[in-house]
Design a protein around this motif. Sequence first.
Motif, PDB file in Angstrom:
ATOM      1  N   ASP A 194       0.848  -1.190   0.000  1.00 22.55           N
ATOM      2  CA  ASP A 194       0.000   0.000   0.000  1.00 22.55           C
ATOM      3  C   ASP A 194       0.886   1.243   0.000  1.00 22.55           C
ATOM      4  O   ASP A 194       2.104   1.157  -0.179  1.00 22.55           O
ATOM      5  CB  ASP A 194      -0.978  -0.027   1.180  1.00 22.55           C
ATOM      6  CG  ASP A 194      -0.298   0.121   2.540  1.00 22.55           C
ATOM      7  OD1 ASP A 194       0.917   0.422   2.595  1.00 22.55           O
ATOM      8  OD2 ASP A 194      -0.986  -0.072   3.565  1.00 22.55           O
ATOM      9  N   ASP A 195       0.271   2.402   0.203  1.00 25.60           N
ATOM     10  CA  ASP A 195       1.029   3.653   0.121  1.00 25.60           C
ATOM     11  C   ASP A 195       2.094   3.788   1.199  1.00 25.60           C
ATOM     12  O   ASP A 195       2.967   4.652   1.102  1.00 25.60           O
ATOM     13  CB  ASP A 195       0.074   4.847   0.209  1.00 25.60           C
ATOM     14  CG  ASP A 195      -0.770   5.011  -1.046  1.00 25.60           C
ATOM     15  OD1 ASP A 195      -0.388   4.439  -2.092  1.00 25.60           O
ATOM     16  OD2 ASP A 195      -1.810   5.691  -0.978  1.00 25.60           O
ATOM     17  N   HIS A 196       2.033   2.959   2.232  1.00 25.10           N
ATOM     18  CA  HIS A 196       2.999   3.053   3.329  1.00 25.10           C
ATOM     19  C   HIS A 196       3.930   1.843   3.383  1.00 25.10           C
ATOM     20  O   HIS A 196       4.660   1.669   4.360  1.00 25.10           O
ATOM     21  CB  HIS A 196       2.260   3.207   4.659  1.00 25.10           C
ATOM     22  CG  HIS A 196       1.360   4.401   4.689  1.00 25.10           C
ATOM     23  ND1 HIS A 196       1.832   5.690   4.823  1.00 25.10           N
ATOM     24  CD2 HIS A 196       0.012   4.518   4.569  1.00 25.10           C
ATOM     25  CE1 HIS A 196       0.824   6.543   4.807  1.00 25.10           C
ATOM     26  NE2 HIS A 196      -0.285   5.857   4.650  1.00 25.10           N
ATOM     27  N   GLY A 197       3.897   1.009   2.341  1.00 24.19           N
ATOM     28  CA  GLY A 197       4.809  -0.124   2.269  1.00 24.19           C
ATOM     29  C   GLY A 197       4.299  -1.399   2.890  1.00 24.19           C
ATOM     30  O   GLY A 197       5.020  -2.402   2.899  1.00 24.19           O
ATOM     31  N   ALA A 198       3.074  -1.398   3.420  1.00 19.59           N
ATOM     32  CA  ALA A 198       2.530  -2.615   4.022  1.00 19.59           C
ATOM     33  C   ALA A 198       2.189  -3.625   2.931  1.00 19.59           C
ATOM     34  O   ALA A 198       1.550  -3.290   1.938  1.00 19.59           O
ATOM     35  CB  ALA A 198       1.284  -2.298   4.844  1.00 19.59           C
ATOM     36  N   THR A 199       2.618  -4.857   3.111  1.00 20.96           N
ATOM     37  CA  THR A 199       2.312  -5.919   2.156  1.00 20.96           C
ATOM     38  C   THR A 199       0.951  -6.527   2.491  1.00 20.96           C
ATOM     39  O   THR A 199       0.251  -6.073   3.391  1.00 20.96           O
ATOM     40  CB  THR A 199       3.385  -7.015   2.209  1.00 20.96           C
ATOM     41  OG1 THR A 199       3.269  -7.736   3.458  1.00 20.96           O
ATOM     42  CG2 THR A 199       4.786  -6.419   2.097  1.00 20.96           C
ATOM     43  N   THR A 200       0.596  -7.568   1.766  1.00 20.86           N
ATOM     44  CA  THR A 200      -0.665  -8.250   2.037  1.00 20.86           C
ATOM     45  C   THR A 200      -0.572  -9.185   3.236  1.00 20.86           C
ATOM     46  O   THR A 200      -1.564  -9.806   3.607  1.00 20.86           O
ATOM     47  CB  THR A 200      -1.107  -9.048   0.800  1.00 20.86           C
ATOM     48  OG1 THR A 200      -0.043  -9.947   0.411  1.00 20.86           O
ATOM     49  CG2 THR A 200      -1.424  -8.116  -0.367  1.00 20.86           C
ATOM     50  N   THR A 201       0.607  -9.299   3.844  1.00 17.04           N
ATOM     51  CA  THR A 201       0.794 -10.083   5.069  1.00 17.04           C
ATOM     52  C   THR A 201       0.946  -9.132   6.248  1.00 17.04           C
ATOM     53  O   THR A 201       1.838  -8.273   6.245  1.00 17.04           O
ATOM     54  CB  THR A 201       2.041 -10.984   4.958  1.00 17.04           C
ATOM     55  OG1 THR A 201       1.858 -11.912   3.885  1.00 17.04           O
ATOM     56  CG2 THR A 201       2.270 -11.752   6.252  1.00 17.04           C
ATOM     57  N   ASP A 202       0.089  -9.267   7.244  1.00 16.11           N
ATOM     58  CA  ASP A 202       0.132  -8.373   8.402  1.00 16.11           C
ATOM     59  C   ASP A 202       1.520  -8.383   9.046  1.00 16.11           C
ATOM     60  O   ASP A 202       2.120  -9.445   9.263  1.00 16.11           O
ATOM     61  CB  ASP A 202      -0.901  -8.793   9.443  1.00 16.11           C
ATOM     62  CG  ASP A 202      -2.328  -8.497   9.001  1.00 16.11           C
ATOM     63  OD1 ASP A 202      -2.489  -7.686   8.081  1.00 16.11           O
ATOM     64  OD2 ASP A 202      -3.259  -9.100   9.580  1.00 16.11           O
ATOM     65  N   GLY A 203       2.004  -7.188   9.358  1.00 13.13           N
ATOM     66  CA  GLY A 203       3.277  -7.068  10.048  1.00 13.13           C
ATOM     67  C   GLY A 203       4.491  -7.068   9.152  1.00 13.13           C
ATOM     68  O   GLY A 203       5.617  -6.891   9.632  1.00 13.13           O
ATOM     69  N   VAL A 204       4.294  -7.256   7.841  1.00 10.81           N
ATOM     70  CA  VAL A 204       5.414  -7.305   6.896  1.00 10.81           C
ATOM     71  C   VAL A 204       5.315  -6.116   5.943  1.00 10.81           C
ATOM     72  O   VAL A 204       4.261  -5.871   5.341  1.00 10.81           O
ATOM     73  CB  VAL A 204       5.415  -8.619   6.090  1.00 10.81           C
ATOM     74  CG1 VAL A 204       6.589  -8.633   5.108  1.00 10.81           C
ATOM     75  CG2 VAL A 204       5.487  -9.812   7.026  1.00 10.81           C
TER      76      VAL A 204
END
Length: 344
Positions: free
Chosen positions: A265-275
């Motif tokens: 997403d726009d903040h670097g969060a992947t589709t895996t929580d915490g990564v």
Amino acid sequence: MSTTDAADTDVEADEYEVAVIGGGPAGLSAALYTTRLSHDTVLIDRGGGRAAMMLDTHNVVGVPEEISGNEFLQTATEQVENYGGDVVRDLITEIERGDDGRFQLSGNDTDVVADRVVLGMGFSDERPEPPLPRTGKGLHYCLHCDAYMFIDESVYVMGTGEATAHVAMIMLNFTDEVDILTRGDEIEWSEETQKLVEGHPVDVIHEDIEGLTRGDDGWLESFTFEDGTTREYRGGFAMYGSDYNTGLATDLGCELNDDGTVIVDDHGATTTDGVYAVGDITQGHNQVPVAMGKGAKAGLAIHKELRTFPKSLDELEAEGPVGETEVPGVSPDIRDAAAAFSDD
């Protein structure tokens, strides 16, 4: 930083809030932000990478051109360490999530447990077959970094795909001497792109390279082709694609884009929580300042997730008001590093 026994093993693991894998501009920026925002952080770097290959640093505000990639990275690494972050030279080979939701990272000589993981391993450029000039002195991979140095110079673009053709046409903004070198391989760009190439003053050379000459300064001077002709070039770009280092990301269940990059997403969060994933392993311009910005945004997002205060209303109702002995919400290691930094 503290230690614990890694789940289901007898190995003593170092505990952190944030583990950053990859010591390029993106990973270093993420580690710098999480460390200065008071989170115990470890950056684990195997060494090398695209930034380390830079002979000079271009397009980075405040950084002189004569600073090499290695000097740039070393300065940034020292900043992370001076603020209280740990930096480890190792290759992480395995990551898995424990029953407690935390991440267990294992390398050749490293065992770490972390609440959040930032992946910043980037990619490797696919290199054409030799003979080739030296990288940075006639062989280049970043149009936006290096086109400036080829104004009014003779330039090649090596490859057969869509990117090859478009980079060649873009280079006409900088010089009137642009050749495409297919090196004997079949053209792979579309018929529409072929019409575009034919409509621009770009020569397509199909013969493979047989040899090259360099100047006393090490820069490319010319290529000799299999038909015996010689063409002079100051330098050019190899466009053979990228090999993204996404093994750990897929092991963690992170989804990928069609081009092989990690979805974020726009903040670097992947589709895996915490990564989180930052830098060249994600979509976007492969530029040092862009990578640094991605790392900074991820660091800020992680801070908002991990910071202790303010407590929520539910937490205050369950636990009572925050006592004076509970603040500040900074670990002893970070407090010691901040005190030492202030004393310097």
